[in-house]
Design a protein around this motif. Structure first.
Motif, PDB file in Angstrom:
ATOM      1  N   GLU A  23      -0.874   7.161 -19.631  1.00 39.73           N
ATOM      2  CA  GLU A  23      -0.727   7.433 -21.066  1.00 39.73           C
ATOM      3  C   GLU A  23      -1.752   8.458 -21.540  1.00 39.73           C
ATOM      4  O   GLU A  23      -1.426   9.352 -22.341  1.00 39.73           O
ATOM      5  CB  GLU A  23      -0.872   6.135 -21.858  1.00 39.73           C
ATOM      6  N   LEU A  24      -2.963   8.362 -21.045  1.00 36.42           N
ATOM      7  CA  LEU A  24      -4.000   9.327 -21.416  1.00 36.42           C
ATOM      8  C   LEU A  24      -3.630  10.731 -20.954  1.00 36.42           C
ATOM      9  O   LEU A  24      -3.831  11.718 -21.673  1.00 36.42           O
ATOM     10  CB  LEU A  24      -5.345   8.909 -20.813  1.00 36.42           C
ATOM     11  N   ILE A  25      -3.095  10.825 -19.742  1.00 35.43           N
ATOM     12  CA  ILE A  25      -2.692  12.128 -19.201  1.00 35.43           C
ATOM     13  C   ILE A  25      -1.578  12.738 -20.042  1.00 35.43           C
ATOM     14  O   ILE A  25      -1.606  13.929 -20.368  1.00 35.43           O
ATOM     15  CB  ILE A  25      -2.239  11.977 -17.735  1.00 35.43           C
ATOM     16  N   GLU A  26      -0.602  11.937 -20.432  1.00 41.69           N
ATOM     17  CA  GLU A  26       0.504  12.450 -21.235  1.00 41.69           C
ATOM     18  C   GLU A  26       0.022  12.854 -22.626  1.00 41.69           C
ATOM     19  O   GLU A  26       0.444  13.879 -23.160  1.00 41.69           O
ATOM     20  CB  GLU A  26       1.611  11.408 -21.335  1.00 41.69           C
ATOM     21  N   GLU A  27      -0.853  12.076 -23.216  1.00 42.92           N
ATOM     22  CA  GLU A  27      -1.346  12.380 -24.558  1.00 42.92           C
ATOM     23  C   GLU A  27      -2.199  13.640 -24.573  1.00 42.92           C
ATOM     24  O   GLU A  27      -2.101  14.462 -25.486  1.00 42.92           O
ATOM     25  CB  GLU A  27      -2.169  11.201 -25.090  1.00 42.92           C
ATOM     26  N   ARG A  28      -3.030  13.817 -23.558  1.00 45.04           N
ATOM     27  CA  ARG A  28      -3.958  14.940 -23.522  1.00 45.04           C
ATOM     28  C   ARG A  28      -3.387  16.166 -22.827  1.00 45.04           C
ATOM     29  O   ARG A  28      -3.958  17.248 -22.912  1.00 45.04           O
ATOM     30  CB  ARG A  28      -5.265  14.507 -22.848  1.00 45.04           C
ATOM     31  N   GLY A  29      -2.293  15.973 -22.113  1.00 48.27           N
ATOM     32  CA  GLY A  29      -1.682  17.089 -21.418  1.00 48.27           C
ATOM     33  C   GLY A  29      -2.415  17.498 -20.160  1.00 48.27           C
ATOM     34  O   GLY A  29      -2.157  18.555 -19.586  1.00 48.27           O
ATOM     35  N   SER A  30      -3.333  16.664 -19.709  1.00 41.40           N
ATOM     36  CA  SER A  30      -4.105  16.952 -18.496  1.00 41.40           C
ATOM     37  C   SER A  30      -4.767  15.666 -18.029  1.00 41.40           C
ATOM     38  O   SER A  30      -4.702  14.626 -18.695  1.00 41.40           O
ATOM     39  CB  SER A  30      -5.170  18.013 -18.772  1.00 41.40           C
ATOM     40  N   ALA A  31      -5.441  15.768 -16.884  1.00 39.14           N
ATOM     41  CA  ALA A  31      -6.156  14.605 -16.343  1.00 39.14           C
ATOM     42  C   ALA A  31      -7.612  14.608 -16.794  1.00 39.14           C
ATOM     43  O   ALA A  31      -8.484  14.045 -16.131  1.00 39.14           O
ATOM     44  CB  ALA A  31      -6.072  14.604 -14.824  1.00 39.14           C
ATOM     45  N   ASP A  32      -7.861  15.211 -17.929  1.00 42.54           N
ATOM     46  CA  ASP A  32      -9.225  15.318 -18.457  1.00 42.54           C
ATOM     47  C   ASP A  32      -9.607  14.040 -19.216  1.00 42.54           C
ATOM     48  O   ASP A  32      -9.591  13.990 -20.443  1.00 42.54           O
ATOM     49  CB  ASP A  32      -9.334  16.535 -19.376  1.00 42.54           C
ATOM     50  N   PHE A  33      -9.891  13.004 -18.451  1.00 44.76           N
ATOM     51  CA  PHE A  33     -10.362  11.751 -19.036  1.00 44.76           C
ATOM     52  C   PHE A  33     -11.342  11.112 -18.068  1.00 44.76           C
ATOM     53  O   PHE A  33     -11.401  11.482 -16.887  1.00 44.76           O
ATOM     54  CB  PHE A  33      -9.189  10.799 -19.316  1.00 44.76           C
ATOM     55  N   ALA A  34     -12.124  10.185 -18.554  1.00 42.86           N
ATOM     56  CA  ALA A  34     -13.109   9.495 -17.727  1.00 42.86           C
ATOM     57  C   ALA A  34     -12.627   8.076 -17.439  1.00 42.86           C
ATOM     58  O   ALA A  34     -11.755   7.541 -18.141  1.00 42.86           O
ATOM     59  CB  ALA A  34     -14.458   9.454 -18.435  1.00 42.86           C
ATOM     60  N   MET A  35     -13.206   7.474 -16.429  1.00 44.87           N
ATOM     61  CA  MET A  35     -12.822   6.100 -16.079  1.00 44.87           C
ATOM     62  C   MET A  35     -13.035   5.162 -17.259  1.00 44.87           C
ATOM     63  O   MET A  35     -12.242   4.249 -17.490  1.00 44.87           O
ATOM     64  CB  MET A  35     -13.637   5.624 -14.878  1.00 44.87           C
ATOM     65  N   VAL A  36     -14.087   5.414 -18.030  1.00 48.09           N
ATOM     66  CA  VAL A  36     -14.361   4.555 -19.180  1.00 48.09           C
ATOM     67  C   VAL A  36     -13.248   4.662 -20.220  1.00 48.09           C
ATOM     68  O   VAL A  36     -12.957   3.700 -20.926  1.00 48.09           O
ATOM     69  CB  VAL A  36     -15.744   4.903 -19.801  1.00 48.09           C
ATOM     70  N   ASP A  37     -12.607   5.842 -20.302  1.00 46.43           N
ATOM     71  CA  ASP A  37     -11.496   6.009 -21.236  1.00 46.43           C
ATOM     72  C   ASP A  37     -10.316   5.130 -20.824  1.00 46.43           C
ATOM     73  O   ASP A  37      -9.665   4.514 -21.674  1.00 46.43           O
ATOM     74  CB  ASP A  37     -11.049   7.471 -21.280  1.00 46.43           C
ATOM     75  N   ALA A  38     -10.037   5.113 -19.517  1.00 45.98           N
ATOM     76  CA  ALA A  38      -8.946   4.275 -19.018  1.00 45.98           C
ATOM     77  C   ALA A  38      -9.265   2.801 -19.244  1.00 45.98           C
ATOM     78  O   ALA A  38      -8.389   2.010 -19.611  1.00 45.98           O
ATOM     79  CB  ALA A  38      -8.705   4.549 -17.541  1.00 45.98           C
ATOM     80  N   ALA A  39     -10.522   2.429 -19.016  1.00 49.02           N
ATOM     81  CA  ALA A  39     -10.930   1.041 -19.227  1.00 49.02           C
ATOM     82  C   ALA A  39     -10.768   0.650 -20.692  1.00 49.02           C
ATOM     83  O   ALA A  39     -10.239  -0.424 -21.012  1.00 49.02           O
ATOM     84  CB  ALA A  39     -12.381   0.860 -18.792  1.00 49.02           C
ATOM     85  N   ARG A  40     -11.198   1.535 -21.587  1.00 48.21           N
ATOM     86  CA  ARG A  40     -11.087   1.265 -23.012  1.00 48.21           C
ATOM     87  C   ARG A  40      -9.622   1.140 -23.414  1.00 48.21           C
ATOM     88  O   ARG A  40      -9.253   0.250 -24.177  1.00 48.21           O
ATOM     89  CB  ARG A  40     -11.765   2.387 -23.801  1.00 48.21           C
ATOM     90  N   ARG A  41      -8.773   2.034 -22.897  1.00 48.15           N
ATOM     91  CA  ARG A  41      -7.353   1.982 -23.227  1.00 48.15           C
ATOM     92  C   ARG A  41      -6.728   0.681 -22.717  1.00 48.15           C
ATOM     93  O   ARG A  41      -5.832   0.123 -23.357  1.00 48.15           O
ATOM     94  CB  ARG A  41      -6.643   3.200 -22.620  1.00 48.15           C
ATOM     95  N   ALA A  42      -7.167   0.211 -21.557  1.00 50.48           N
ATOM     96  CA  ALA A  42      -6.625  -1.027 -20.984  1.00 50.48           C
ATOM     97  C   ALA A  42      -7.231  -2.277 -21.613  1.00 50.48           C
ATOM     98  O   ALA A  42      -6.772  -3.389 -21.355  1.00 50.48           O
ATOM     99  CB  ALA A  42      -6.859  -1.040 -19.475  1.00 50.48           C
ATOM    100  N   GLY A  43      -8.265  -2.083 -22.424  1.00 51.11           N
ATOM    101  CA  GLY A  43      -8.881  -3.220 -23.092  1.00 51.11           C
ATOM    102  C   GLY A  43      -9.800  -4.043 -22.218  1.00 51.11           C
ATOM    103  O   GLY A  43      -9.917  -5.257 -22.389  1.00 51.11           O
ATOM    104  N   VAL A  44     -10.463  -3.357 -21.253  1.00 46.00           N
ATOM    105  CA  VAL A  44     -11.376  -4.058 -20.340  1.00 46.00           C
ATOM    106  C   VAL A  44     -12.738  -3.382 -20.349  1.00 46.00           C
ATOM    107  O   VAL A  44     -12.917  -2.321 -20.949  1.00 46.00           O
ATOM    108  CB  VAL A  44     -10.808  -4.095 -18.902  1.00 46.00           C
ATOM    109  N   SER A  45     -13.692  -3.976 -19.673  1.00 46.10           N
ATOM    110  CA  SER A  45     -15.037  -3.414 -19.641  1.00 46.10           C
ATOM    111  C   SER A  45     -15.075  -2.135 -18.818  1.00 46.10           C
ATOM    112  O   SER A  45     -14.190  -1.876 -17.995  1.00 46.10           O
ATOM    113  CB  SER A  45     -16.018  -4.433 -19.039  1.00 46.10           C
ATOM    114  N   SER A  46     -16.103  -1.327 -19.006  1.00 46.70           N
ATOM    115  CA  SER A  46     -16.232  -0.056 -18.293  1.00 46.70           C
ATOM    116  C   SER A  46     -16.411  -0.250 -16.792  1.00 46.70           C
ATOM    117  O   SER A  46     -16.139   0.660 -16.005  1.00 46.70           O
ATOM    118  CB  SER A  46     -17.416   0.744 -18.861  1.00 46.70           C
ATOM    119  N   ALA A  47     -16.848  -1.439 -16.383  1.00 41.65           N
ATOM    120  CA  ALA A  47     -17.039  -1.715 -14.955  1.00 41.65           C
ATOM    121  C   ALA A  47     -15.775  -2.238 -14.282  1.00 41.65           C
ATOM    122  O   ALA A  47     -15.635  -2.155 -13.057  1.00 41.65           O
ATOM    123  CB  ALA A  47     -18.175  -2.719 -14.769  1.00 41.65           C
TER     124      ALA A  47
END
Length: 205
Positions: A23-47
């Motif tokens: 979802e982040l890739i589609e929204e941003r049009g690229s793979a320019d995101f960090a692991m913490v962004d994926a964690a936040r989107r999934a509703g889990v801790s950064s670890a």
């Protein structure tokens, strides 16, 4: 609580993270995101992501697998709408391929660019990325069985037809078809090109 967090609490953290990254890739049009962004989107801790993915590259590999699976599902659905062994079945696959690329532009570079090549090199025996191609091969084989053609190298014919759809998808994705042929319909181009190719095979007999 969002669906990804719910999935996580049901023990499906890995898939929740893949969906979040997609979802982040589609929204941003690229793979320019960090692991913490994926964690936040999934509703889990950064670890939490590191329980399943050693790093972002591993997560991107999983997203690529997901994209190829989705593409395979889309072409499988498309071919089932047409008579087996017909030219229309082959054309439907090509159109589904182009449609997928248009609807998921951000994944094109991932699937066919450096990331996709690297993933394929690391797992040369992994056939998940070829699922859609096998659907095409089956359709081509069925067409050959119903038509008088000398050329029955199904693999070679499938690659030629695949390159036609892939080429049109690639140049249409960035507006190059319209640049040289304004108001062109890429689906009509694919349909006429495929018919010309297949009719050419029949006339050689």
């Amino acid at each position: 609580m969002n669906s990804r967090a719910t999935a996580y609490h049901h023990g499906d953290l890995r898939n929740a993270l893949i969906l979040a990254a997609a979802e982040l890739i589609e929204e941003r049009g690229s793979a320019d995101f960090a692991m913490v962004d994926a964690a936040r989107r999934a509703g889990v801790s950064s670890a939490a992501p590191y329980r399943h993915f050693r790093d972002k590259t591993a997560l991107l590999d999983a997203v690529i697998d997901f994209a190829f699976f989705a593409l395979g599902e889309q072409v499988q659905t498309a071919v089932q709408t047409q008579p087996p062994g017909s030219a229309e079945a082959i054309i439907a696959i090509g159109k589904a391929y182009i449609r997928f690329m248009r609807e998921h532009r951000a994944f094109y570079g991932l699937m066919w660019g450096d990331a996709g090549i690297r993933a394929l090199q690391e797992r040369p025996s992994d056939e998940r990325s070829a699922a859609g191609f096998y659907v095409l091969m089956s359709a081509v084989e069925a067409w050959c069985a119903q038509n008088p053609v000398d050329e029955r190298d199904v693999l070679q014919l499938s690659i030629k037809l695949w390159s036609m759809a892939h080429g049109l998808a690639g140049i249409a994705l960035y507006g190059h078809v319209e640049r040289f042929l304004p108001q062109a319909d890429v689906f009509s181009l694919l349909e006429s090109s495929t018919h010309t190719f297949l009719e050419g095979l029949r006339k050689r007999c």
